[in-house]
Design a protein around this motif. Structure first.
Motif, PDB file in Angstrom:
ATOM      1  N   ILE A  27      10.509  42.912  38.361  1.00 48.01           N
ATOM      2  CA  ILE A  27       9.660  44.094  38.175  1.00 48.01           C
ATOM      3  C   ILE A  27       9.308  44.267  36.697  1.00 48.01           C
ATOM      4  CG2 ILE A  27       9.630  46.617  38.295  1.00 48.01           C
ATOM      5  CD1 ILE A  27      11.268  46.340  40.914  1.00 48.01           C
ATOM      6  N   MET A  28      10.283  44.089  35.825  1.00 42.58           N
ATOM      7  CA  MET A  28      10.029  44.217  34.389  1.00 42.58           C
ATOM      8  C   MET A  28       9.051  43.148  33.919  1.00 42.58           C
ATOM      9  SD  MET A  28      13.867  45.250  33.125  1.00 42.58           S
ATOM     10  CE  MET A  28      13.541  44.930  31.435  1.00 42.58           C
ATOM     11  N   ALA A  29       9.166  41.924  34.423  1.00 47.25           N
ATOM     12  CA  ALA A  29       8.245  40.847  34.047  1.00 47.25           C
ATOM     13  C   ALA A  29       6.832  41.149  34.543  1.00 47.25           C
ATOM     14  CB  ALA A  29       8.734  39.515  34.602  1.00 47.25           C
ATOM     15  N   ALA A  30       6.714  41.691  35.736  1.00 44.28           N
ATOM     16  CA  ALA A  30       5.397  42.024  36.285  1.00 44.28           C
ATOM     17  C   ALA A  30       4.704  43.098  35.455  1.00 44.28           C
ATOM     18  CB  ALA A  30       5.539  42.484  37.735  1.00 44.28           C
ATOM     19  N   ILE A  31       5.469  43.966  34.841  1.00 49.13           N
ATOM     20  CA  ILE A  31       4.898  45.005  33.984  1.00 49.13           C
ATOM     21  C   ILE A  31       4.545  44.432  32.608  1.00 49.13           C
ATOM     22  CG2 ILE A  31       5.435  47.154  32.755  1.00 49.13           C
ATOM     23  CD1 ILE A  31       7.146  47.915  35.234  1.00 49.13           C
TER      24      ILE A  31
END
Length: 193
Positions: A27-31
């Motif tokens: 999720i952090m990478a997608a952001i």
């Protein structure tokens, strides 16, 4: 004496805990990843603006030091023997050419616009730039990224899909801009910066 030896059970992570950590990282990478994509476009725009400000300031300083004459208007030739005797190379740009503009921006000059690569008495103006900067939008493989198209008139609008690599410059107005109508990240033509 009796000793109590307690053995502690070695605990590890469960599969569920590991999956939760992996999901959080995803999720952090997608952001974060889309933010890095924007930073490249922002860097290109910032580099273009910095190059334009530097060259425009150099043009204005040249104009002030040369009796209100813009670079490229007069020929850069004429330093001759004094320049070569000092170990330099005299400018070769004829009036109203890109070479005269480049010589007068990157070499020492006298009030008449004659240029030499080294300082000699009387050639105490400039150099204003170390080199004509490369436009940050043109791919590095294109050898024309620092070319300057000089016009002896007001810069006409570039037709859609027109323009080329490098820069364009008006000997009449002193306007220096990118020679492209490609759009920046804000959907503004590069030549309007």
């Amino acid at each position: 004496m009796k000793t109590n030896i307690r053995q502690y059970a070695v605990k590890g992570f469960t599969l569920i805990e590991l999956l939760i950590v992996v999901i959080i990282i995803a999720i952090m990478a997608a952001i974060a990843i889309p933010q890095f994509g924007n930073s490249t476009a922002e860097a290109t725009d910032a580099a273009l603006d910095a190059n334009l400000n530097t060259v425009r300031s150099a043009i204005e300083l040249y104009r002030v030091q040369h009796n209100n004459i813009l670079p490229g208007v007069r020929e850069a030739t004429g330093a001759g023997n004094a320049c070569t005797a000092a170990g330099g190379v005299a400018g070769t740009g004829l009036a109203n050419t890109a070479l005269a503009f480049s010589d007068q921006m990157t070499m020492h000059s006298n009030r008449a616009g004659q240029t030499c690569t080294v300082f000699i008495p009387g050639y105490d103006n400039g150099p204003y730039l170390r080199a004509i900067p490369r436009d940050p939008v043109t791919p590095a493989a294109d050898a024309n990224g620092n070319a300057v198209a000089v016009t002896n008139g007001v810069l006409a609008p570039i037709a859609a899909g027109g323009g080329a690599a490098g820069w364009r410059y008006s000997l009449v107005t002193g306007r220096f801009e990118m020679n492209s109508v490609a759009l920046d990240r804000n959907q503004r033509a590069f030549n309007t910066h």
